[in-house]
Write a protein that holds these residues in place. Structure first.
Motif, PDB file in Angstrom:
ATOM      1  N   MET A 154      24.718  49.049  40.110  1.00 29.79           N
ATOM      2  CA  MET A 154      24.217  49.490  38.818  1.00 29.79           C
ATOM      3  C   MET A 154      22.745  49.098  38.672  1.00 29.79           C
ATOM      4  O   MET A 154      22.368  47.954  38.924  1.00 29.79           O
ATOM      5  N   LYS A 155      21.907  50.043  38.273  1.00 25.79           N
ATOM      6  CA  LYS A 155      20.509  49.747  38.034  1.00 25.79           C
ATOM      7  C   LYS A 155      20.355  48.930  36.755  1.00 25.79           C
ATOM      8  O   LYS A 155      21.140  49.069  35.820  1.00 25.79           O
ATOM      9  N   GLN A 156      19.319  48.105  36.725  1.00 27.59           N
ATOM     10  CA  GLN A 156      19.073  47.253  35.565  1.00 27.59           C
ATOM     11  C   GLN A 156      17.689  47.568  34.999  1.00 27.59           C
ATOM     12  O   GLN A 156      16.712  47.615  35.735  1.00 27.59           O
ATOM     13  N   LEU A 157      17.617  47.784  33.695  1.00 33.19           N
ATOM     14  CA  LEU A 157      16.366  48.078  33.005  1.00 33.19           C
ATOM     15  C   LEU A 157      16.134  46.999  31.955  1.00 33.19           C
ATOM     16  O   LEU A 157      16.999  46.754  31.115  1.00 33.19           O
ATOM     17  N   THR A 158      14.979  46.355  32.000  1.00 32.93           N
ATOM     18  CA  THR A 158      14.676  45.269  31.075  1.00 32.93           C
ATOM     19  C   THR A 158      13.503  45.650  30.187  1.00 32.93           C
ATOM     20  O   THR A 158      12.470  46.128  30.668  1.00 32.93           O
ATOM     21  N   ILE A 159      13.668  45.432  28.892  1.00 31.45           N
ATOM     22  CA  ILE A 159      12.638  45.734  27.900  1.00 31.45           C
ATOM     23  C   ILE A 159      11.941  44.425  27.547  1.00 31.45           C
ATOM     24  O   ILE A 159      12.586  43.465  27.117  1.00 31.45           O
ATOM     25  N   ILE A 160      10.626  44.387  27.738  1.00 30.35           N
ATOM     26  CA  ILE A 160       9.882  43.145  27.516  1.00 30.35           C
ATOM     27  C   ILE A 160       8.698  43.398  26.585  1.00 30.35           C
ATOM     28  O   ILE A 160       8.315  44.536  26.326  1.00 30.35           O
ATOM     29  N   GLY A 161       8.094  42.304  26.117  1.00 25.32           N
ATOM     30  CA  GLY A 161       6.919  42.403  25.252  1.00 25.32           C
ATOM     31  C   GLY A 161       6.882  41.240  24.281  1.00 25.32           C
ATOM     32  O   GLY A 161       7.764  40.377  24.275  1.00 25.32           O
ATOM     33  N   LYS A 162       5.872  41.216  23.457  1.00 28.03           N
ATOM     34  CA  LYS A 162       5.721  40.160  22.464  1.00 28.03           C
ATOM     35  C   LYS A 162       6.711  40.355  21.317  1.00 28.03           C
ATOM     36  O   LYS A 162       7.344  41.420  21.207  1.00 28.03           O
ATOM     37  N   PRO A 163       6.873  39.364  20.445  1.00 25.17           N
ATOM     38  CA  PRO A 163       7.778  39.541  19.294  1.00 25.17           C
ATOM     39  C   PRO A 163       7.257  40.633  18.360  1.00 25.17           C
ATOM     40  O   PRO A 163       6.050  40.837  18.226  1.00 25.17           O
ATOM     41  N   ASN A 164       8.178  41.348  17.738  1.00 25.54           N
ATOM     42  CA  ASN A 164       7.853  42.340  16.706  1.00 25.54           C
ATOM     43  C   ASN A 164       7.043  43.546  17.187  1.00 25.54           C
ATOM     44  O   ASN A 164       6.354  44.187  16.385  1.00 25.54           O
ATOM     45  N   VAL A 165       7.128  43.844  18.472  1.00 28.59           N
ATOM     46  CA  VAL A 165       6.453  45.061  18.947  1.00 28.59           C
ATOM     47  C   VAL A 165       7.382  46.267  18.911  1.00 28.59           C
ATOM     48  O   VAL A 165       6.950  47.399  19.122  1.00 28.59           O
ATOM     49  N   GLY A 166       8.689  46.032  18.664  1.00 28.70           N
ATOM     50  CA  GLY A 166       9.635  47.142  18.545  1.00 28.70           C
ATOM     51  C   GLY A 166      10.624  47.251  19.686  1.00 28.70           C
ATOM     52  O   GLY A 166      11.198  48.326  19.905  1.00 28.70           O
ATOM     53  N   ASP A 169      15.321  46.337  38.048  1.00 29.02           N
ATOM     54  CA  ASP A 169      14.813  47.501  38.771  1.00 29.02           C
ATOM     55  C   ASP A 169      13.717  48.225  37.995  1.00 29.02           C
ATOM     56  O   ASP A 169      12.763  48.734  38.573  1.00 29.02           O
ATOM     57  N   ILE A 170      13.885  48.294  36.674  1.00 31.91           N
ATOM     58  CA  ILE A 170      12.969  49.037  35.809  1.00 31.91           C
ATOM     59  C   ILE A 170      12.509  48.118  34.678  1.00 31.91           C
ATOM     60  O   ILE A 170      13.322  47.422  34.074  1.00 31.91           O
ATOM     61  N   ILE A 171      11.210  48.127  34.391  1.00 28.56           N
ATOM     62  CA  ILE A 171      10.667  47.308  33.318  1.00 28.56           C
ATOM     63  C   ILE A 171       9.920  48.206  32.341  1.00 28.56           C
ATOM     64  O   ILE A 171       8.996  48.937  32.737  1.00 28.56           O
ATOM     65  N   LEU A 172      10.312  48.153  31.079  1.00 25.94           N
ATOM     66  CA  LEU A 172       9.587  48.833  30.014  1.00 25.94           C
ATOM     67  C   LEU A 172       8.883  47.763  29.196  1.00 25.94           C
ATOM     68  O   LEU A 172       9.515  46.960  28.522  1.00 25.94           O
ATOM     69  N   HIS A 173       7.569  47.744  29.275  1.00 19.65           N
ATOM     70  CA  HIS A 173       6.728  46.745  28.608  1.00 19.65           C
ATOM     71  C   HIS A 173       6.164  47.377  27.335  1.00 19.65           C
ATOM     72  O   HIS A 173       5.330  48.274  27.396  1.00 19.65           O
ATOM     73  N   ILE A 174       6.642  46.909  26.193  1.00 18.04           N
ATOM     74  CA  ILE A 174       6.238  47.512  24.922  1.00 18.04           C
ATOM     75  C   ILE A 174       5.058  46.754  24.326  1.00 18.04           C
ATOM     76  O   ILE A 174       5.067  45.529  24.229  1.00 18.04           O
ATOM     77  N   ILE A 175       4.050  47.529  23.920  1.00 15.53           N
ATOM     78  CA  ILE A 175       2.857  46.998  23.264  1.00 15.53           C
ATOM     79  C   ILE A 175       2.716  47.675  21.904  1.00 15.53           C
ATOM     80  O   ILE A 175       2.924  48.888  21.790  1.00 15.53           O
ATOM     81  N   ASP A 176       2.388  46.911  20.878  1.00 18.85           N
ATOM     82  CA  ASP A 176       2.165  47.469  19.539  1.00 18.85           C
ATOM     83  C   ASP A 176       0.743  48.016  19.480  1.00 18.85           C
ATOM     84  O   ASP A 176      -0.222  47.266  19.345  1.00 18.85           O
ATOM     85  N   SER A 177       0.614  49.326  19.588  1.00 16.96           N
ATOM     86  CA  SER A 177      -0.723  49.931  19.633  1.00 16.96           C
ATOM     87  C   SER A 177      -1.442  49.858  18.289  1.00 16.96           C
ATOM     88  O   SER A 177      -2.665  50.027  18.227  1.00 16.96           O
ATOM     89  N   SER A 178      -0.708  49.578  17.215  1.00 11.17           N
ATOM     90  CA  SER A 178      -1.346  49.489  15.895  1.00 11.17           C
ATOM     91  C   SER A 178      -1.957  48.118  15.662  1.00 11.17           C
ATOM     92  O   SER A 178      -2.679  47.910  14.681  1.00 11.17           O
ATOM     93  N   ALA A 179      -1.670  47.149  16.544  1.00  7.67           N
ATOM     94  CA  ALA A 179      -2.116  45.773  16.313  1.00  7.67           C
ATOM     95  C   ALA A 179      -3.194  45.333  17.298  1.00  7.67           C
ATOM     96  O   ALA A 179      -3.439  44.147  17.469  1.00  7.67           O
ATOM     97  N   ILE A 180      -3.852  46.288  17.940  1.00  5.70           N
ATOM     98  CA  ILE A 180      -4.956  45.945  18.833  1.00  5.70           C
ATOM     99  C   ILE A 180      -6.093  45.345  18.013  1.00  5.70           C
ATOM    100  O   ILE A 180      -6.397  45.797  16.919  1.00  5.70           O
ATOM    101  N   ASP A 181      -6.755  44.319  18.548  1.00  7.85           N
ATOM    102  CA  ASP A 181      -7.898  43.670  17.892  1.00  7.85           C
ATOM    103  C   ASP A 181      -7.541  42.997  16.567  1.00  7.85           C
ATOM    104  O   ASP A 181      -8.407  42.762  15.724  1.00  7.85           O
TER     105      ASP A 181
END
Length: 201
Positions: free
Chosen positions: A1-13, A115-127
Motif C-alpha cells: 500500500m502506498k503511503q501519502l503524508t501531509i505536512i506543513g506548519k500549524p494552521n495552514v490547512g 511514498d508521497i509528500i504533500l507540503h502545504i503552505i499558507d499562501s495568504s500568510a507570506i511576509d
C-alpha cells in the motif's frame, strides 16, 4: 500500500485539505485510525460535516495525534489503495510541550518512510509574522523532502486575494519543485492534486 503524508506548519490547512480531498475522491464517511504518541491506536468514524466541526479550527496545534485514513484512489479503470496521513504541524523553534515535540519527531520519521509528500503552505500568510507564515522550517522541509519523487507543494488559500497574489512568489522561492495552487476550503486545484497523486502511485 502506498503511503501519502501531509505536512506543513500549524494552521495552514492540512486537516481541512485531507477531509475535503477525501470527499472529493468520493468518500462519504471518514474512518480514521488515530495514533497517539504513546503508541495507542483507535478507530474514529465521522461524517464529513462532523469531521469539519470537530477536527478543524483556528487553534494552534489542533492536530496533536496522527490521523490516517485508507482511500481507494481511482486509477485508470481500477483503483489504488493509498494511506493518507495527517500530521502534527512543524514550527521553527523547540516547542515547550513534550507531546508536540514527539509529534514533530514522529512526523519527520514519516517523511522518510512515505511514498508521497504533500507540503502545504499558507499562501495568504507570506511576509507576515504568524504561526502559519512561510518561514525557515518550510525551506528545511523542502530540502529534506524533495529528494523523493512524490514531493509536491500545495499553495493553499488562493481563494483569498493575498493568497492569489503570493502564488508566483512561492513558485519562485521553491523553484525546481512542483507547486499547485489550491483552496482546501473550496476544493480548488483538487483535480491537479489528484493527477499528481495518481502519477506518483
Amino acid at each position: 500500500m502506498k503511503q501519502l503524508t501531509i505536512i506543513g506548519k500549524p494552521n495552514v490547512g492540512k486537516t481541512l485539505f485531507l477531509i475535503n480531498f477525501a470527499e472529493f475522491l468520493g468518500i462519504k464517511e471518514l474512518e480514521f485510525e488515530v495514533s497517539s504518541l504513546d503508541g495507542l491506536k483507535m478507530i474514529k468514524r465521522y461524517s464529513i460535516k462532523k469531521a469539519l466541526e470537530e477536527l478543524v479550527d483556528n487553534n494552534i496545534h489542533k492536530t496533536r495525534q496522527i490521523y490516517s485514513i485508507i482511500i481507494n484512489v481511482p486509477l485508470n479503470k481500477g483503483k489504488k489503495t493509498v494511506k493518507f496521513i495527517d500530521t502534527v504541524g512543524f514550527i521553527d523553534n523547540i516547542h515547550p510541550e513534550k507531546d508536540i515535540r514527539k509529534g514533530i519527531a514522529y512526523t519527520l520519521q514519516l517523511i522518510q518512510q512515505t511514498d508521497i509528500i504533500l507540503h502545504i503552505i499558507d499562501s495568504s500568510a507570506i511576509d507576515k509574522n504568524l504561526p502559519n507564515s512561510l518561514s525557515d522550517i518550510d525551506f528545511t522541509i523542502a530540502k529534506f523532502a524533495e529528494i523523493k519523487k512524490g514531493y509536491c507543494i500545495l499553495a493553499n488559500k488562493i481563494d483569498l486575494p493575498e493568497g492569489k497574489e503570493n502564488f508566483e512568489k512561492i513558485r519562485i522561492l521553491f523553484r525546481g519543485n512542483l507547486v499547485i495552487p489550491i483552496s482546501a476550503k473550496y476544493k480548488k486545484g483538487f483535480k491537479e492534486v489528484k493527477s499528481f497523486v495518481i502519477s506518483s502511485i
